[in-house]
Design a protein around this motif. Structure first.
Motif, PDB file in Angstrom:
ATOM      1  N   VAL A  70       0.948  -1.246  -0.314  1.00 59.99           N
ATOM      2  CA  VAL A  70      -0.375  -0.014   0.065  1.00 59.99           C
ATOM      3  C   VAL A  70       0.693   0.833  -0.054  1.00 59.99           C
ATOM      4  N   PHE A  71       1.987   1.490   0.690  1.00 58.38           N
ATOM      5  CA  PHE A  71       2.839   2.287   0.634  1.00 58.38           C
ATOM      6  C   PHE A  71       3.597   2.773  -0.932  1.00 58.38           C
ATOM      7  N   ASP A  72       4.104   1.768  -0.865  1.00 57.62           N
ATOM      8  CA  ASP A  72       4.097   1.260  -2.095  1.00 57.62           C
ATOM      9  C   ASP A  72       3.819   1.959  -3.463  1.00 57.62           C
ATOM     10  N   MET A  73       2.132   1.437  -2.829  1.00 60.02           N
ATOM     11  CA  MET A  73       1.415   2.378  -4.618  1.00 60.02           C
ATOM     12  C   MET A  73       0.850   3.701  -4.237  1.00 60.02           C
ATOM     13  N   ILE A  74       0.592   3.943  -2.577  1.00 65.26           N
ATOM     14  CA  ILE A  74       0.175   5.674  -2.762  1.00 65.26           C
ATOM     15  C   ILE A  74       1.488   6.225  -2.879  1.00 65.26           C
ATOM     16  N   GLU A  75       2.695   5.862  -2.581  1.00 63.11           N
ATOM     17  CA  GLU A  75       4.043   7.130  -2.870  1.00 63.11           C
ATOM     18  C   GLU A  75       4.286   6.907  -4.827  1.00 63.11           C
ATOM     19  N   VAL A 127       2.481   7.430  -6.688  1.00 60.39           N
ATOM     20  CA  VAL A 127       0.961   7.783  -7.028  1.00 60.39           C
ATOM     21  C   VAL A 127       1.204   9.287  -7.106  1.00 60.39           C
ATOM     22  N   MET A 128       1.707   9.124  -5.550  1.00 65.22           N
ATOM     23  CA  MET A 128       2.178  10.592  -5.273  1.00 65.22           C
ATOM     24  C   MET A 128       2.954  11.766  -6.519  1.00 65.22           C
ATOM     25  N   VAL A 129       4.011  10.653  -6.455  1.00 61.78           N
ATOM     26  CA  VAL A 129       5.531  10.910  -7.330  1.00 61.78           C
ATOM     27  C   VAL A 129       5.012  11.151  -9.048  1.00 61.78           C
ATOM     28  N   LYS A 130       5.096   9.751  -8.790  1.00 65.16           N
ATOM     29  CA  LYS A 130       4.340  10.217 -10.513  1.00 65.16           C
ATOM     30  C   LYS A 130       3.385  11.145 -10.795  1.00 65.16           C
ATOM     31  N   LYS A 131       2.572  10.489 -10.247  1.00 69.12           N
ATOM     32  CA  LYS A 131       0.738  11.945 -10.738  1.00 69.12           C
ATOM     33  C   LYS A 131       1.450  12.561 -10.356  1.00 69.12           C
ATOM     34  N   LEU A 132       1.214  12.962  -9.247  1.00 68.00           N
ATOM     35  CA  LEU A 132       1.068  14.430  -8.700  1.00 68.00           C
ATOM     36  C   LEU A 132       1.973  15.144  -8.376  1.00 68.00           C
ATOM     37  N   ASN A 133       3.585  13.950  -8.837  1.00 64.77           N
ATOM     38  CA  ASN A 133       4.726  15.222  -8.960  1.00 64.77           C
ATOM     39  C   ASN A 133       5.149  15.849  -7.709  1.00 64.77           C
ATOM     40  N   PHE A 134       5.233  15.400  -6.490  1.00 66.26           N
ATOM     41  CA  PHE A 134       5.950  15.338  -5.105  1.00 66.26           C
ATOM     42  C   PHE A 134       7.338  15.057  -5.754  1.00 66.26           C
ATOM     43  N   LYS A 135       8.201  15.491  -4.673  1.00 67.95           N
ATOM     44  CA  LYS A 135       9.641  14.874  -4.884  1.00 67.95           C
ATOM     45  C   LYS A 135       9.393  14.022  -3.578  1.00 67.95           C
ATOM     46  N   PRO A 136       9.874  12.833  -4.577  1.00 65.45           N
ATOM     47  CA  PRO A 136      10.699  11.749  -3.328  1.00 65.45           C
ATOM     48  C   PRO A 136      11.165  11.791  -2.243  1.00 65.45           C
ATOM     49  N   THR A 137      11.311  12.451  -1.436  1.00 64.21           N
ATOM     50  CA  THR A 137      12.112  12.989  -0.424  1.00 64.21           C
ATOM     51  C   THR A 137      11.545  12.068   1.012  1.00 64.21           C
ATOM     52  N   ARG A 138      12.537  11.943   2.141  1.00 71.09           N
ATOM     53  CA  ARG A 138      11.775  11.261   2.867  1.00 71.09           C
ATOM     54  C   ARG A 138      10.177  11.928   3.439  1.00 71.09           C
ATOM     55  N   MET A 139      10.742  13.529   3.620  1.00 73.41           N
ATOM     56  CA  MET A 139       9.726  13.929   4.150  1.00 73.41           C
ATOM     57  C   MET A 139       8.079  12.788   3.832  1.00 73.41           C
ATOM     58  N   VAL A 197       2.990  10.515   4.080  1.00 76.28           N
ATOM     59  CA  VAL A 197       2.238   9.376   4.034  1.00 76.28           C
ATOM     60  C   VAL A 197       1.522   8.439   5.149  1.00 76.28           C
ATOM     61  N   ARG A 198       2.923   7.807   5.521  1.00 77.84           N
ATOM     62  CA  ARG A 198       3.031   6.747   6.519  1.00 77.84           C
ATOM     63  C   ARG A 198       2.493   6.500   7.682  1.00 77.84           C
ATOM     64  N   ASN A 199       2.332   7.468   7.796  1.00 72.70           N
ATOM     65  CA  ASN A 199       2.165   7.790   9.554  1.00 72.70           C
ATOM     66  C   ASN A 199       0.250   8.478   9.304  1.00 72.70           C
ATOM     67  N   ILE A 200       0.446   8.786   8.124  1.00 71.46           N
ATOM     68  CA  ILE A 200      -1.473   8.882   7.734  1.00 71.46           C
ATOM     69  C   ILE A 200      -1.832   7.931   7.746  1.00 71.46           C
ATOM     70  N   TYR A 201      -1.218   6.649   7.092  1.00 69.94           N
ATOM     71  CA  TYR A 201      -2.540   5.182   7.169  1.00 69.94           C
ATOM     72  C   TYR A 201      -1.784   5.235   7.905  1.00 69.94           C
ATOM     73  N   VAL A 202      -1.283   5.121   8.603  1.00 73.35           N
ATOM     74  CA  VAL A 202      -1.426   4.179  10.189  1.00 73.35           C
ATOM     75  C   VAL A 202      -2.280   5.039  10.964  1.00 73.35           C
ATOM     76  N   ALA A 203      -2.390   5.742  10.918  1.00 73.23           N
ATOM     77  CA  ALA A 203      -3.308   6.898  12.226  1.00 73.23           C
ATOM     78  C   ALA A 203      -4.940   6.615  11.380  1.00 73.23           C
ATOM     79  N   PHE A 204      -5.116   6.371  10.227  1.00 69.28           N
ATOM     80  CA  PHE A 204      -6.153   6.256   9.252  1.00 69.28           C
ATOM     81  C   PHE A 204      -6.323   4.607   9.519  1.00 69.28           C
TER      82      PHE A 204
END
Length: 398
Positions: free
Chosen positions: A283-288, A290-302, A307-314
């Protein structure tokens, strides 16, 4: 392979009854072993190419676009569903551990136990990859064997209860039927290793002389023998001892010997911690991605951190809101596990290999597809009704 779903099998038996219960258990074992064999075979059927993900296989079978739309939502539901159920399982087992060890203590809300359990994942989710969890996986495997054994051994030790009943629990016709549907979902949930099988096989080295399906298939056989040793005794003994009065998680029905039951619940917690991570990784793999390729986020540590903390919280939030082990199992089991475990591999097999009509392979696949479809339509109905019934009497966040 052995999930925490094994703990609900006696409860599923109590809603199915002796005859249908044994039939469903054995049939599921055979069908899922068959579809697993198909997955292992299809991993390298195109020379020089390996399908490392479920959706890559889907795209090859159904076409680029359609394959994605069929497989990915299914997989996401499965993985998120497992994670939510595991949050509840972890929390409940911690609570049972606390109540067993220290029976005079002040009672603590289940909500807080689920939060305690989730706190581990806020840390573990930041491990880089599968290899860094191989130790956790080993621990999880040992644990699941241990608590399954404790579950049925402690039941045998306890002996058959005095006024045990094997009839159906519910007094109404409708209740019995819906309970039956829900139990089908419980069983489907227990057999759920298919979603990660290709990812696991992808880590086995392969050459044309020695394809990876050899060692993989041997692994699967061993896994399935262990599964049989875990599932059948727990389901049959648990139902035989407690009859229809069994809880939806067998370890909660057992009380004595105290130290053993406390230990078993701790084993469940350790195991569920490992399994949660294995299902969360894709799931992390998939979300990240999508964020990097489709939404053009920079693939950073941040990005990873957030992403992972939000998912666990959800998953934690949903788990706290609906902490109904039995109902959730039936709902997700039918809705998400039935397709990926019982009939998607068969449909792909038919689409790719096109076996001769009315031949053995053709019949076997169609039978699996029909049974799987029934399961997918019926179990969520039973599961949803169970959740609604539980929610009626349950005070939220209490």
């Amino acid at each position: 392979m052995v999930g925490a779903g094994v703990l609900s099998l006696p409860y599923a038996m109590s809603e199915l009854g002796w005859g249908p219960g044994v039939t469903v258990l054995v049939l599921s074992w055979i069908i899922t072993l068959y579809t697993l064999w198909q997955m292992v075979q299809m991993h390298e059927m195109v020379p020089g190419k390996r399908f490392d993900r479920y959706h890559e296989l889907g795209q090859y079978a159904f076409g680029e676009k359609l394959g994605l739309y069929i497989v990915v939502p299914q997989q996401l539901i499965v993985e998120v569903g497992v994670n939510i159920v595991y949050m509840v399982t972890g929390g409940k087992s911690l609570q049972k551990f606390h109540n067993t060890v220290c029976s005079d203590c002040k009672k603590i809300k289940l909500t807080f136990f689920i939060m305690i359990f989730a706190s581990v994942h806020f840390v573990l989710s930041h491990l880089p990859n599968f290899n860094s969890i191989s130790g956790v996986s080993l621990a999880a495997a040992v644990m699941s064997l241990s608590y399954s054994t404790i579950a049925w051994a402690a039941s045998v030790h306890k002996g058959v209860q005095e006024n045990v009943e094997y009839g159906y629990k519910s007094s109404t016709k409708a209740g019995t039927v819906f309970g039956f549907f829900n139990a089908l979902g419980d069983v489907a949930f227990a057999y759920a290793g298919h979603n990660v099988v290709l990812e696991i096989q992808a880590t086995i080295p392969s050459t044309p002389e020695k394809p990876s399906k050899g060692p993989m298939w041997r692994g699967v056989i061993v896994a399935y023998i262990v599964v049989a040793l875990c599932y059948f005794p727990v389901a049959l003994v648990g139902y035989w001892i407690f009859g229809n009065g069994v809880e939806d998680n067998i370890l909660i029905s057992l009380e004595k010997p105290k130290w053993l039951i406390a230990m078993a619940n701790m084993f469940v917690v350790v195991h569920v911690i490992g399994s949660y991570q294995i299902y969360a990784m894709p799931v992390f793999d998939m979300i990240e991605t999508v964020m990097v390729k489709k939404l053009n986020f920079k693939p950073t540590r941040m990005l990873r951190f957030i992403v992972r903390n939000i998912y666990v919280a959800f998953t934690m939030f949903i788990g706290i809101t609906f902490p109904f082990f039995g109902g959730l199992l039936g709902f997700f089991g039918g809705f998400a596990f039935a397709p990926t475990t019982y009939f998607l591999p068969c449909i792909m097999w038919l689409a790719i290999y096109k076996p001769k009509k009315f031949g053995l392979s053709w019949w076997a696949n169609w039978i699996c597809i029909v049974l799987g479809l029934c399961l997918m339509i019926l179990s969520p109905i039973g599961g949803l009704r169970q959740i609604i019934l539980d929610a009626k009497t349950y005070k939220f966040y209490s």
